[in-house]
Design an enzyme around this catalytic site. Sequence first.
Site, PDB file in Angstrom:
ATOM      1  N   SER A 142       0.876  -0.761  -0.151  1.00 25.45           N
ATOM      2  CA  SER A 142      -0.174   0.085   0.307  1.00 25.45           C
ATOM      3  C   SER A 142       1.176   1.600  -0.427  1.00 25.45           C
ATOM      4  CB  SER A 142      -0.732  -0.008   1.243  1.00 25.45           C
ATOM      5  OG  SER A 142      -1.913   1.399   2.050  1.00 25.45           O
ATOM      6  N   TYR A 155      -1.997  -1.114  10.492  1.00 23.36           N
ATOM      7  CA  TYR A 155      -1.741  -1.327   9.235  1.00 23.36           C
ATOM      8  C   TYR A 155      -1.196  -0.414   8.092  1.00 23.36           C
ATOM      9  CZ  TYR A 155      -3.734  -0.664   4.089  1.00 23.36           C
ATOM     10  OH  TYR A 155      -4.041  -1.084   2.856  1.00 23.36           O
TER      11      TYR A 155
HETATM   12  P1  NAD Z   1     -11.995  -6.419  -0.076  1.00 25.08           P
HETATM   13  O1  NAD Z   1     -11.615  -6.584   1.370  1.00 25.08           O
HETATM   14  O2  NAD Z   1     -12.566  -5.840  -1.048  1.00 25.08           O
HETATM   15  O3  NAD Z   1     -10.389  -7.333  -0.588  1.00 25.08           O
HETATM   16  C1  NAD Z   1      -9.780  -8.160   1.111  1.00 25.08           C
HETATM   17  C2  NAD Z   1     -10.323 -10.174   0.529  1.00 25.08           C
HETATM   18  O4  NAD Z   1      -9.676 -10.450   1.284  1.00 25.08           O
HETATM   19  C3  NAD Z   1     -12.003 -10.097   0.505  1.00 25.08           C
HETATM   20  O5  NAD Z   1     -11.485 -11.365  -0.754  1.00 25.08           O
HETATM   21  C4  NAD Z   1     -11.546 -10.846   1.823  1.00 25.08           C
HETATM   22  O6  NAD Z   1     -12.591 -12.290   2.325  1.00 25.08           O
HETATM   23  C5  NAD Z   1      -9.928 -11.537   2.176  1.00 25.08           C
HETATM   24  N1  NAD Z   1      -9.477 -11.903   3.254  1.00 25.08           N
HETATM   25  C6  NAD Z   1     -10.516 -10.954   4.500  1.00 25.08           C
HETATM   26  N2  NAD Z   1     -10.030 -11.350   5.513  1.00 25.08           N
HETATM   27  C7  NAD Z   1      -9.025 -12.992   4.640  1.00 25.08           C
HETATM   28  C8  NAD Z   1      -8.643 -14.322   5.872  1.00 25.08           C
HETATM   29  N3  NAD Z   1      -8.605 -14.039   7.140  1.00 25.08           N
HETATM   30  N4  NAD Z   1      -8.272 -14.712   4.839  1.00 25.08           N
HETATM   31  C9  NAD Z   1      -8.459 -14.639   3.726  1.00 25.08           C
HETATM   32  N5  NAD Z   1      -8.856 -14.281   2.825  1.00 25.08           N
HETATM   33  C10 NAD Z   1      -9.421 -12.738   4.008  1.00 25.08           C
HETATM   34  O7  NAD Z   1     -10.443  -5.460  -0.059  1.00 25.08           O
HETATM   35  P2  NAD Z   1      -9.069  -4.579  -1.123  1.00 25.08           P
HETATM   36  O8  NAD Z   1      -9.312  -2.915  -0.853  1.00 25.08           O
HETATM   37  O9  NAD Z   1      -8.885  -5.283  -2.370  1.00 25.08           O
HETATM   38  O10 NAD Z   1      -7.469  -4.614  -0.691  1.00 25.08           O
HETATM   39  C11 NAD Z   1      -6.830  -6.203  -1.114  1.00 25.08           C
HETATM   40  C12 NAD Z   1      -5.841  -5.484  -0.556  1.00 25.08           C
HETATM   41  O11 NAD Z   1      -5.051  -4.515  -0.916  1.00 25.08           O
HETATM   42  C13 NAD Z   1      -5.020  -5.802   1.053  1.00 25.08           C
HETATM   43  O12 NAD Z   1      -4.046  -5.963   0.846  1.00 25.08           O
HETATM   44  C14 NAD Z   1      -5.385  -4.048   1.440  1.00 25.08           C
HETATM   45  O13 NAD Z   1      -3.959  -3.616   2.585  1.00 25.08           O
HETATM   46  C15 NAD Z   1      -4.494  -2.966  -0.009  1.00 25.08           C
HETATM   47  N6  NAD Z   1      -4.518  -2.119  -0.329  1.00 25.08           N
HETATM   48  C16 NAD Z   1      -6.322  -2.154  -0.772  1.00 25.08           C
HETATM   49  C17 NAD Z   1      -5.998   0.196  -0.920  1.00 25.08           C
HETATM   50  C18 NAD Z   1      -7.646   0.161  -0.898  1.00 25.08           C
HETATM   51  O14 NAD Z   1      -7.534   1.461  -1.163  1.00 25.08           O
HETATM   52  N7  NAD Z   1      -8.637  -1.121  -1.477  1.00 25.08           N
HETATM   53  C19 NAD Z   1      -5.196   0.981  -1.153  1.00 25.08           C
HETATM   54  C20 NAD Z   1      -3.994   0.446  -0.887  1.00 25.08           C
HETATM   55  C21 NAD Z   1      -3.623  -1.301  -0.767  1.00 25.08           C
END
Ligand code: NAD
Length: 260
Positions: A142, A155
């Site tokens: 991130s 985080y």
């Molecule tokens: P999201 O909530 O849409 O998806 C998260 C996914 O992780 C889902 O499929 C969920 O079921 C799964 N998950 C959660 N806990 C779990 C567990 N204990 N075991 C297995 N699976 C689990 O989130 P997202 O925004 O798509 O985030 C995905 C990644 O990207 C994360 O690591 C997040 O930190 C990172 N990220 C997101 C953003 C953003 O703005 N959305 C920005 C930078 C980084």
Amino acid sequence: MTEKKTTIVTGSTSGIGLGIAQALAGSGMNVMLNGFGEAADIERMRAELEASAGVGVAYHGADMTKPQEIADLVAATRSAFGRIDVIVPNAGIQFVSPVEDFPIEKWDQIIQINLSSVFYLTRLVLPEMKQRGWGRIINIASAHGLVASPFKSAYVAAKHGVVGFTKTIALEAAQHGVTCNAICPAYVLTPLVERQIPDTAKARGITEEEVKRDVLLAAQPTKKFVEVEQIGALAVFLCGNSAAQITGAALSMDGGWTAQ
Ligand code: NAD
């Protein structure tokens, strides 16, 4: 005909993980999906991706806090597709609180899902990649792996940890044809972010549109959300031969956030 490569994308039932799974499947790889959700929804997603991309797509519901279940995910992938060439540790959660009120169990859960699971998975697949002389590890960190924001201590600590872990594995794997990089996106409008909007609007007494513009995109000079398709395309590029010399990098995709 060469055998298809296989990838595991953790947390791929939603958001960024799903976008990356779709992009890698579109590039011709078999995909092991992972994450939580309704069984019927996941099965529909799996079948649609398999049909549209013409690759094998399977699903395993391993909980990223549980090393034994992650071992099971790896075994299930090998038994479905015979090999693992690419991993995308992506599963992640967020929790926002001043550090003095941060619940210890939330801290532990974020460190486990966002950081320790990357180690749990990498250690199991790296020997196979090294042995084959080819592999790609694409960690989804991130912008918060490079800079901080208040109230996101767990985080930010976990994501900085992922960037450090990425560099270490890149060095350990450097002479084995295996690259390890971290993608560092800024805000992407996924369920993880959408869930934060109503609470933030209430807490600050502003509209949800104002939350998007003045809070979420405040640090993003382009004033645009990153799109999951853009992250998926970068993951596909990292899997190609053109990216063979990119390793140990924290690749920003943040509309200029960390340039400031
Ligand atoms: P999201 O909530 O849409 O998806 C998260 C996914 O992780 C889902 O499929 C969920 O079921 C799964 N998950 C959660 N806990 C779990 C567990 N204990 N075991 C297995 N699976 C689990 O989130 P997202 O925004 O798509 O985030 C995905 C990644 O990207 C994360 O690591 C997040 O930190 C990172 N990220 C997101 C953003 C953003 O703005 N959305 C920005 C930078 C980084």
